[in-house]
Design a protein around this motif. Structure first.
Motif, PDB file in Angstrom:
ATOM      1  N   ASP A 148      13.158   2.140  17.945  1.00 37.53           N
ATOM      2  CA  ASP A 148      14.224   1.241  17.519  1.00 37.53           C
ATOM      3  C   ASP A 148      14.603   1.457  16.069  1.00 37.53           C
ATOM      4  OD1 ASP A 148      12.789  -1.453  19.455  1.00 37.53           O
ATOM      5  OD2 ASP A 148      14.217   0.112  20.032  1.00 37.53           O
ATOM      6  N   ASP A 149      13.734   2.112  15.310  1.00 40.41           N
ATOM      7  CA  ASP A 149      14.025   2.344  13.896  1.00 40.41           C
ATOM      8  C   ASP A 149      14.867   3.606  13.739  1.00 40.41           C
ATOM      9  OD1 ASP A 149      10.704   1.296  12.937  1.00 40.41           O
ATOM     10  OD2 ASP A 149      12.528   0.128  13.227  1.00 40.41           O
ATOM     11  N   CYS A 150      15.618   3.630  12.674  1.00 40.37           N
ATOM     12  CA  CYS A 150      16.399   4.818  12.355  1.00 40.37           C
ATOM     13  C   CYS A 150      15.867   5.422  11.071  1.00 40.37           C
ATOM     14  CB  CYS A 150      17.887   4.485  12.213  1.00 40.37           C
ATOM     15  SG  CYS A 150      18.244   3.268  10.921  1.00 40.37           S
ATOM     16  N   LEU A 151      16.081   6.707  10.896  1.00 44.06           N
ATOM     17  CA  LEU A 151      15.612   7.384   9.686  1.00 44.06           C
ATOM     18  C   LEU A 151      16.565   7.059   8.546  1.00 44.06           C
ATOM     19  CD1 LEU A 151      14.657  10.819  11.271  1.00 44.06           C
ATOM     20  CD2 LEU A 151      13.153   8.915  10.705  1.00 44.06           C
ATOM     21  N   ASP A 152      16.239   6.018   7.823  1.00 40.40           N
ATOM     22  CA  ASP A 152      17.155   5.505   6.800  1.00 40.40           C
ATOM     23  C   ASP A 152      16.423   5.397   5.471  1.00 40.40           C
ATOM     24  OD1 ASP A 152      19.348   4.471   5.553  1.00 40.40           O
ATOM     25  OD2 ASP A 152      19.056   2.420   6.273  1.00 40.40           O
ATOM     26  N   PHE A 153      16.265   6.519   4.779  1.00 44.67           N
ATOM     27  CA  PHE A 153      15.705   6.506   3.442  1.00 44.67           C
ATOM     28  C   PHE A 153      16.803   6.148   2.449  1.00 44.67           C
ATOM     29  CE2 PHE A 153      12.397   9.399   5.255  1.00 44.67           C
ATOM     30  CZ  PHE A 153      11.311   8.613   4.920  1.00 44.67           C
ATOM     31  N   PRO A 154      16.442   5.770   1.211  1.00 46.71           N
ATOM     32  CA  PRO A 154      17.481   5.495   0.206  1.00 46.71           C
ATOM     33  C   PRO A 154      18.389   6.706   0.033  1.00 46.71           C
ATOM     34  CG  PRO A 154      15.323   4.802  -0.584  1.00 46.71           C
ATOM     35  CD  PRO A 154      15.080   5.538   0.697  1.00 46.71           C
ATOM     36  N   GLN A 155      19.630   6.445  -0.276  1.00 51.63           N
ATOM     37  CA  GLN A 155      20.597   7.532  -0.364  1.00 51.63           C
ATOM     38  C   GLN A 155      20.232   8.530  -1.452  1.00 51.63           C
ATOM     39  OE1 GLN A 155      24.621   6.253  -0.918  1.00 51.63           O
ATOM     40  NE2 GLN A 155      25.473   8.297  -0.645  1.00 51.63           N
ATOM     41  N   TRP A 156      19.804   8.008  -2.604  1.00 55.61           N
ATOM     42  CA  TRP A 156      19.418   8.884  -3.701  1.00 55.61           C
ATOM     43  C   TRP A 156      18.082   8.438  -4.247  1.00 55.61           C
ATOM     44  CZ3 TRP A 156      22.101  13.031  -3.449  1.00 55.61           C
ATOM     45  CH2 TRP A 156      23.452  12.999  -3.130  1.00 55.61           C
ATOM     46  N   ALA A 157      17.060   9.215  -4.022  1.00 53.37           N
ATOM     47  CA  ALA A 157      15.744   8.943  -4.596  1.00 53.37           C
ATOM     48  C   ALA A 157      15.647   9.653  -5.942  1.00 53.37           C
ATOM     49  CB  ALA A 157      14.643   9.423  -3.662  1.00 53.37           C
ATOM     50  N   LYS A 158      14.801   9.141  -6.823  1.00 58.02           N
ATOM     51  CA  LYS A 158      14.657   9.703  -8.164  1.00 58.02           C
ATOM     52  C   LYS A 158      13.453  10.628  -8.303  1.00 58.02           C
ATOM     53  CE  LYS A 158      17.048   5.997 -10.593  1.00 58.02           C
ATOM     54  NZ  LYS A 158      17.009   5.057 -11.736  1.00 58.02           N
ATOM     55  N   VAL A 159      12.842  10.983  -7.178  1.00 56.65           N
ATOM     56  CA  VAL A 159      11.656  11.833  -7.219  1.00 56.65           C
ATOM     57  C   VAL A 159      12.019  13.213  -7.759  1.00 56.65           C
ATOM     58  CG1 VAL A 159       9.798  12.852  -5.877  1.00 56.65           C
ATOM     59  CG2 VAL A 159      10.677  10.600  -5.268  1.00 56.65           C
ATOM     60  N   LYS A 160      11.255  13.678  -8.748  1.00 56.83           N
ATOM     61  CA  LYS A 160      11.435  15.011  -9.305  1.00 56.83           C
ATOM     62  C   LYS A 160      10.244  15.925  -9.029  1.00 56.83           C
ATOM     63  CE  LYS A 160      14.521  13.779 -13.127  1.00 56.83           C
ATOM     64  NZ  LYS A 160      14.732  13.857 -14.600  1.00 56.83           N
ATOM     65  N   TYR A 161       9.067  15.326  -8.904  1.00 60.28           N
ATOM     66  CA  TYR A 161       7.847  16.098  -8.677  1.00 60.28           C
ATOM     67  C   TYR A 161       7.183  15.559  -7.414  1.00 60.28           C
ATOM     68  CZ  TYR A 161       8.874  16.912 -13.591  1.00 60.28           C
ATOM     69  OH  TYR A 161       9.509  17.212 -14.763  1.00 60.28           O
ATOM     70  N   LEU A 162       7.221  16.340  -6.355  1.00 59.95           N
ATOM     71  CA  LEU A 162       6.771  15.871  -5.048  1.00 59.95           C
ATOM     72  C   LEU A 162       5.735  16.830  -4.474  1.00 59.95           C
ATOM     73  CD1 LEU A 162       7.033  13.942  -2.638  1.00 59.95           C
ATOM     74  CD2 LEU A 162       8.978  15.298  -1.853  1.00 59.95           C
ATOM     75  N   ASP A 163       4.552  16.298  -4.210  1.00 59.81           N
ATOM     76  CA  ASP A 163       3.466  17.089  -3.634  1.00 59.81           C
ATOM     77  C   ASP A 163       3.161  16.573  -2.225  1.00 59.81           C
ATOM     78  OD1 ASP A 163       1.289  18.603  -3.033  1.00 59.81           O
ATOM     79  OD2 ASP A 163      -0.081  17.626  -4.438  1.00 59.81           O
ATOM     80  N   LEU A 164       3.515  17.373  -1.225  1.00 58.73           N
ATOM     81  CA  LEU A 164       3.251  17.041   0.174  1.00 58.73           C
ATOM     82  C   LEU A 164       2.264  18.039   0.791  1.00 58.73           C
ATOM     83  CD1 LEU A 164       6.883  16.216   1.338  1.00 58.73           C
ATOM     84  CD2 LEU A 164       5.053  14.576   0.999  1.00 58.73           C
TER      85      LEU A 164
END
Length: 390
Positions: A148-164
């Protein structure tokens, strides 16, 4: 007419609440013959012949005093909250509306470490809305949203350094996450499955200068073309052990930005040949570190090609079995070479001979490559030299 009576009105004092005292002043007509005067009209309704004066008590009970936090400005409150752990900070946001507003200030959420945790999809979405810039999610599990959920992240995230790195995340969620990140400077997706759409989202981060795709699967020729052509500011790139096809390797060496400084293409056991290396060295004259470990198709001719890179300081040719041992002596022509790794290739006696021939070059100093990787060694509280914990 008789003079009015000189009786004084009473001033009773009663309590209205715990913090406020009530002084009531009750005025009534005196009992005299003035009330019998036909020219005078006396009020008969009980509320018409009285009025009240209220005064705040000057004394306050200790238990019921004014909230001392109301005397603090938001700036002072922010200075206090910045010393709290993130979990405590979330609890403070439930105190009242003001605390909720101040506790979500972006200055308090500049860095965040969620490594090794299990996080719900909506929780990750809320994290992105807080304005996090440095985000570590190594070994994190992201729970897929319900149907029932949709993939709805914020339109513009401020992340610059992302470690996944080693993150357990589905491809649709990863695609949606990268779609809202357009300001990435450094990104690590080590050992995370990819596809063409995810590669396209990576390519949209035009300011990316460090990209770690070690052990990532699903990188096809089209995805490699998008990444190498779009990321013109890329300085550090690691695509080791991604089992690139020959077509993907060709796209890599032909389109890689000339600004490349540190490159790791280890593990191309059947796809990187001498001619491809020649194109790469010619296209990237600024290379300082180059890891060609386990690129077994390379021959002794590769040494002559590498000697044309006049800025190489670190070179790894571990387990390149088709290169003759005597060919390594030609590396003395590289005046900038400082470190050379030849693990699993030559004996100790040969290493001693090379050390005496190559002068100050350190041989077999580094077992593992650090190109583009967010963490090196035992350090786990920072990524790319930036702290992730307050």
């Amino acid at each position: 007419m008789d003079p009015p009576s000189s009786n004084k009105a009473r001033l009773p004092l009663t309590n209205v609440s715990n913090n406020v005292s009530q002084r009531s002043l009750k005025l009534t007509q005196p009992h005299n013959d003035l009330s019998e005067d036909p020219q005078r009209k006396v009020a008969t309704h009980p509320t018409e012949d009285m009025f009240f004066m209220y005064r705040k008590s000057l004394r306050k009970e200790a238990a019921g005093g004014e909230d001392p936090f109301n005397m603090l400005s938001d700036e002072v409150l922010l200075h206090i909250l910045k010393w709290l752990p993130k979990k405590t900070l979330l609890n403070c946001g439930q105190v009242n509306r003001r605390f909720n507003r101040v506790s979500k200030d972006e200055t308090l959420w500049y860095r965040l470490d969620l490594s090794g945790r299990t996080i719900q999809y909506d929780g990750l979405s809320e994290v992105l809305t807080l304005g996090v810039v440095v985000l570590r999610m190594a070994h994190t599990t992201v729970v897929n949203p319900t149907k029932d959920d949709c993939l709805d992240f914020p339109q513009w995230a401020k992340v610059k350094y992302l470690d996944l790195s080693m993150c357990i995340i589905s491809k649709p969620v990863l695609r949606a996450l990268l779609a809202c990140c357009r300001s990435l400077v450094k990104l690590s997706l080590e050992n995370v499955p990819l596809d063409g759409a995810i590669c396209a989202e990576i390519a949209e981060n035009r300011c990316l200068d460090t990209l770690n795709l070690t052990m990532c699967s699903g990188i096809e020729a089209a995805g490699m073309r998008l990444i190498t052509k779009a990321l013109t500011k890329l300085h550090n790139f690691n695509v080791s052990w991604t089992y690139l096809s020959e077509e993907a390797v060709q796209e890599l060496v032909k389109n890689l930005t000339p600004q490349m400084v540190h490159l790791n293409v280890a593990g191309c056991r059947n796809t990187l040949h001498d001619d491809g290396l020649a194109i790469l060295i010619k296209r990237c004259p600024k290379l300082v570190a180059l890891d060609l470990s386990d690129c077994t198709p390379l021959t002794s001719a590769a040494i002559n090609i590498i000697c044309k890179a006049r800025k190489i300081e670190y070179l790894s040719l571990s387990r390149c079995y088709n290169i003759q041992v005597t060919a390594y002596l030609k590396l003395a022509e590289l005046p900038t070479l400082r470190y050379l790794d030849l693990f699993g290739l030559v004996s100790d006696n040969v290493i001693e001979t090379l050390r005496s021939s190559l002068g100050d070059v350190g041989i077999n100093r580094y077992c593992h490559s650090s190109v583009a990787r967010p963490t090196v060694g035992t350090k786990r509280t920072s990524i790319w030299g930036l702290r992730t914990r307050d």
